[in-house]
Each structure stands twice: as C-alpha cells, then as structure tokens.
Design a protein around this motif. Structure first.
Motif, PDB file in Angstrom:
ATOM      1  N   THR A  20       7.260 -12.455  18.247  1.00 53.36           N
ATOM      2  CA  THR A  20       7.802 -13.293  17.182  1.00 53.36           C
ATOM      3  C   THR A  20       8.702 -12.453  16.292  1.00 53.36           C
ATOM      4  N   PRO A  21       9.948 -12.877  16.104  1.00 52.98           N
ATOM      5  CA  PRO A  21      10.801 -12.139  15.159  1.00 52.98           C
ATOM      6  C   PRO A  21      10.147 -12.118  13.780  1.00 52.98           C
ATOM      7  N   PHE A  22      10.284 -11.010  13.084  1.00 56.30           N
ATOM      8  CA  PHE A  22       9.646 -10.878  11.781  1.00 56.30           C
ATOM      9  C   PHE A  22      10.119 -11.968  10.819  1.00 56.30           C
ATOM     10  N   GLU A  23      11.360 -12.406  10.949  1.00 54.18           N
ATOM     11  CA  GLU A  23      11.879 -13.476  10.092  1.00 54.18           C
ATOM     12  C   GLU A  23      11.086 -14.769  10.303  1.00 54.18           C
ATOM     13  N   THR A  24      10.710 -15.056  11.551  1.00 48.91           N
ATOM     14  CA  THR A  24       9.902 -16.243  11.851  1.00 48.91           C
ATOM     15  C   THR A  24       8.532 -16.108  11.211  1.00 48.91           C
ATOM     16  N   TYR A  25       7.949 -14.918  11.320  1.00 48.76           N
ATOM     17  CA  TYR A  25       6.659 -14.668  10.693  1.00 48.76           C
ATOM     18  C   TYR A  25       6.741 -14.929   9.196  1.00 48.76           C
ATOM     19  N   GLU A  64       8.872 -16.810   7.570  1.00 48.27           N
ATOM     20  CA  GLU A  64       9.085 -18.236   7.329  1.00 48.27           C
ATOM     21  C   GLU A  64       7.786 -19.027   7.486  1.00 48.27           C
ATOM     22  N   MET A  65       7.008 -18.691   8.496  1.00 52.14           N
ATOM     23  CA  MET A  65       5.775 -19.434   8.776  1.00 52.14           C
ATOM     24  C   MET A  65       4.617 -19.046   7.872  1.00 52.14           C
ATOM     25  N   THR A  66       4.790 -18.026   7.066  1.00 56.87           N
ATOM     26  CA  THR A  66       3.721 -17.620   6.153  1.00 56.87           C
ATOM     27  C   THR A  66       4.124 -17.770   4.690  1.00 56.87           C
ATOM     28  N   GLN A  67       5.190 -18.482   4.435  1.00 53.05           N
ATOM     29  CA  GLN A  67       5.683 -18.582   3.065  1.00 53.05           C
ATOM     30  C   GLN A  67       4.736 -19.333   2.129  1.00 53.05           C
ATOM     31  N   TYR A  68       3.833 -20.153   2.668  1.00 51.52           N
ATOM     32  CA  TYR A  68       2.909 -20.900   1.821  1.00 51.52           C
ATOM     33  C   TYR A  68       1.545 -20.230   1.708  1.00 51.52           C
ATOM     34  N   GLY A  69       1.423 -19.055   2.305  1.00 56.59           N
ATOM     35  CA  GLY A  69       0.163 -18.328   2.201  1.00 56.59           C
ATOM     36  C   GLY A  69      -0.162 -17.594   3.490  1.00 56.59           C
ATOM     37  N   THR A  70      -0.821 -16.474   3.331  1.00 60.48           N
ATOM     38  CA  THR A  70      -1.213 -15.648   4.464  1.00 60.48           C
ATOM     39  C   THR A  70      -2.652 -15.212   4.271  1.00 60.48           C
ATOM     40  N   GLU A  71      -3.390 -15.186   5.374  1.00 59.08           N
ATOM     41  CA  GLU A  71      -4.767 -14.696   5.326  1.00 59.08           C
ATOM     42  C   GLU A  71      -4.922 -13.614   6.391  1.00 59.08           C
ATOM     43  N   VAL A  72      -5.424 -12.465   5.988  1.00 56.86           N
ATOM     44  CA  VAL A  72      -5.719 -11.392   6.932  1.00 56.86           C
ATOM     45  C   VAL A  72      -7.136 -11.621   7.446  1.00 56.86           C
ATOM     46  N   HIS A  73      -7.270 -11.740   8.760  1.00 53.39           N
ATOM     47  CA  HIS A  73      -8.592 -11.997   9.348  1.00 53.39           C
ATOM     48  C   HIS A  73      -9.288 -10.713   9.772  1.00 53.39           C
ATOM     49  N   PHE A  74      -8.536  -9.754  10.312  1.00 49.11           N
ATOM     50  CA  PHE A  74      -9.123  -8.458  10.609  1.00 49.11           C
ATOM     51  C   PHE A  74      -8.032  -7.423  10.839  1.00 49.11           C
ATOM     52  N   GLU A  75      -8.434  -6.173  10.668  1.00 49.47           N
ATOM     53  CA  GLU A  75      -7.631  -5.013  11.032  1.00 49.47           C
ATOM     54  C   GLU A  75      -8.541  -4.127  11.863  1.00 49.47           C
ATOM     55  N   HIS A  76      -8.111  -3.826  13.075  1.00 56.07           N
ATOM     56  CA  HIS A  76      -8.932  -3.001  13.962  1.00 56.07           C
ATOM     57  C   HIS A  76      -8.027  -2.225  14.899  1.00 56.07           C
ATOM     58  N   ASP A  77      -8.204  -0.927  14.966  1.00 56.91           N
ATOM     59  CA  ASP A  77      -7.478  -0.054  15.887  1.00 56.91           C
ATOM     60  C   ASP A  77      -5.969  -0.299  15.851  1.00 56.91           C
ATOM     61  N   LYS A  78      -5.412  -0.393  14.673  1.00 58.89           N
ATOM     62  CA  LYS A  78      -3.980  -0.615  14.451  1.00 58.89           C
ATOM     63  C   LYS A  78      -3.495  -1.987  14.933  1.00 58.89           C
ATOM     64  N   PHE A 112      -0.879 -14.801  13.887  1.00 59.42           N
ATOM     65  CA  PHE A 112       0.011 -13.713  14.273  1.00 59.42           C
ATOM     66  C   PHE A 112      -0.806 -12.443  14.447  1.00 59.42           C
ATOM     67  N   LEU A 113      -0.386 -11.624  15.399  1.00 58.72           N
ATOM     68  CA  LEU A 113      -0.985 -10.318  15.599  1.00 58.72           C
ATOM     69  C   LEU A 113       0.106  -9.285  15.385  1.00 58.72           C
ATOM     70  N   ILE A 114      -0.158  -8.341  14.510  1.00 55.58           N
ATOM     71  CA  ILE A 114       0.780  -7.239  14.307  1.00 55.58           C
ATOM     72  C   ILE A 114       0.210  -6.021  15.021  1.00 55.58           C
ATOM     73  N   ASP A 115       1.014  -5.447  15.885  1.00 49.21           N
ATOM     74  CA  ASP A 115       0.642  -4.240  16.619  1.00 49.21           C
ATOM     75  C   ASP A 115       1.307  -3.066  15.910  1.00 49.21           C
ATOM     76  N   TYR A 116       0.528  -2.316  15.156  1.00 50.98           N
ATOM     77  CA  TYR A 116       1.086  -1.197  14.396  1.00 50.98           C
ATOM     78  C   TYR A 116       1.396   0.015  15.284  1.00 50.98           C
ATOM     79  N   HIS A 117       0.989  -0.032  16.554  1.00 49.01           N
ATOM     80  CA  HIS A 117       1.394   1.016  17.491  1.00 49.01           C
ATOM     81  C   HIS A 117       2.889   0.911  17.770  1.00 49.01           C
ATOM     82  N   THR A 118       3.393  -0.325  17.862  1.00 48.12           N
ATOM     83  CA  THR A 118       4.798  -0.556  18.229  1.00 48.12           C
ATOM     84  C   THR A 118       5.608  -1.194  17.109  1.00 48.12           C
ATOM     85  N   GLY A 119       4.932  -1.796  16.129  1.00 53.14           N
ATOM     86  CA  GLY A 119       5.631  -2.496  15.060  1.00 53.14           C
ATOM     87  C   GLY A 119       6.000  -3.923  15.418  1.00 53.14           C
ATOM     88  N   LEU A 120       5.539  -4.401  16.578  1.00 55.87           N
ATOM     89  CA  LEU A 120       5.880  -5.766  17.001  1.00 55.87           C
ATOM     90  C   LEU A 120       4.905  -6.784  16.418  1.00 55.87           C
TER      91      LEU A 120
END
Length: 95
Positions: free
Chosen positions: A10-15, A17-31, A46-54
């Motif tokens: 997902t392009p970061f711009e889409t992310y 746009e789709m989170t403009q009304y609120g975001t909830e972090v459900h978990f952070e594990h192994d980046k 959405f899943l953010i992979d901090y290994h690659t930044g995608l």
C-alpha cells in the motif's frame, strides 16, 4: 508447502488517507506493526514492515488471526504467518 497470498503493498499516501479519521495500533512485534485505520466506510488493517519500510494492506480475517496469535503470546507463529506474505525487497522494482 502451501503458497499463501501475499499482502498487497500500500502506498504510504493511501495509508494516510485511510487513517485520517483515526488509527489504532494493535501490536508491535519483531519490527512488524499491525494498525487499523478508521475511514468513512469502515476499518482497514495495515502492516508496517520496519525491516523494509513497506506498508501492506491486510484483510480483516487475516488481521484477526494475527491478533489471536499475538494475544496468545505466539510470537514465533505470528512471524511465520507474516513473513511468507511479504514481498522480497529484491523483487521490487522502482521507476
């Protein structure tokens, strides 16, 4: 070995746009970080992979499975469920 369907990148711009009304972090594990965003028509995961930044879009059913694994402290299984669905950075092309 069963081939699993990869998460769509997902392009970061889409992310944003789709989170403009609120975001909830459900978990952070192994980046890896699973978030949900609230938008006019509902909720997206959405899943953010901090290994690659995608950033990836995750179907609700898969997100719920990941949340169950996390709640049960099954970190190794969680990572095993996530990693086959990610795109290898060596297969990505930039234009």
């Amino acid at each position: 070995m069963n081939k699993v369907k990869a998460f769509p990148i997902t392009p970061f711009e889409t992310y944003l746009e789709m989170t403009q009304y609120g975001t909830e972090v459900h978990f952070e594990h192994d980046k890896y970080e699973l978030l949900s965003g609230v938008y006019e028509d509902g909720k997206m995961y959405f899943l953010i992979d901090y290994h690659t930044g995608l950033t990836y879009e995750v179907e609700q059913k898969i997100a719920e499975n990941l949340l169950d694994l996390y709640a049960e402290n099954k970190g190794d299984e969680l990572v095993k469920e996530i990693t086959p669905r990610l795109h290898s950075s060596s297969t990505l092309s930039y234009s």
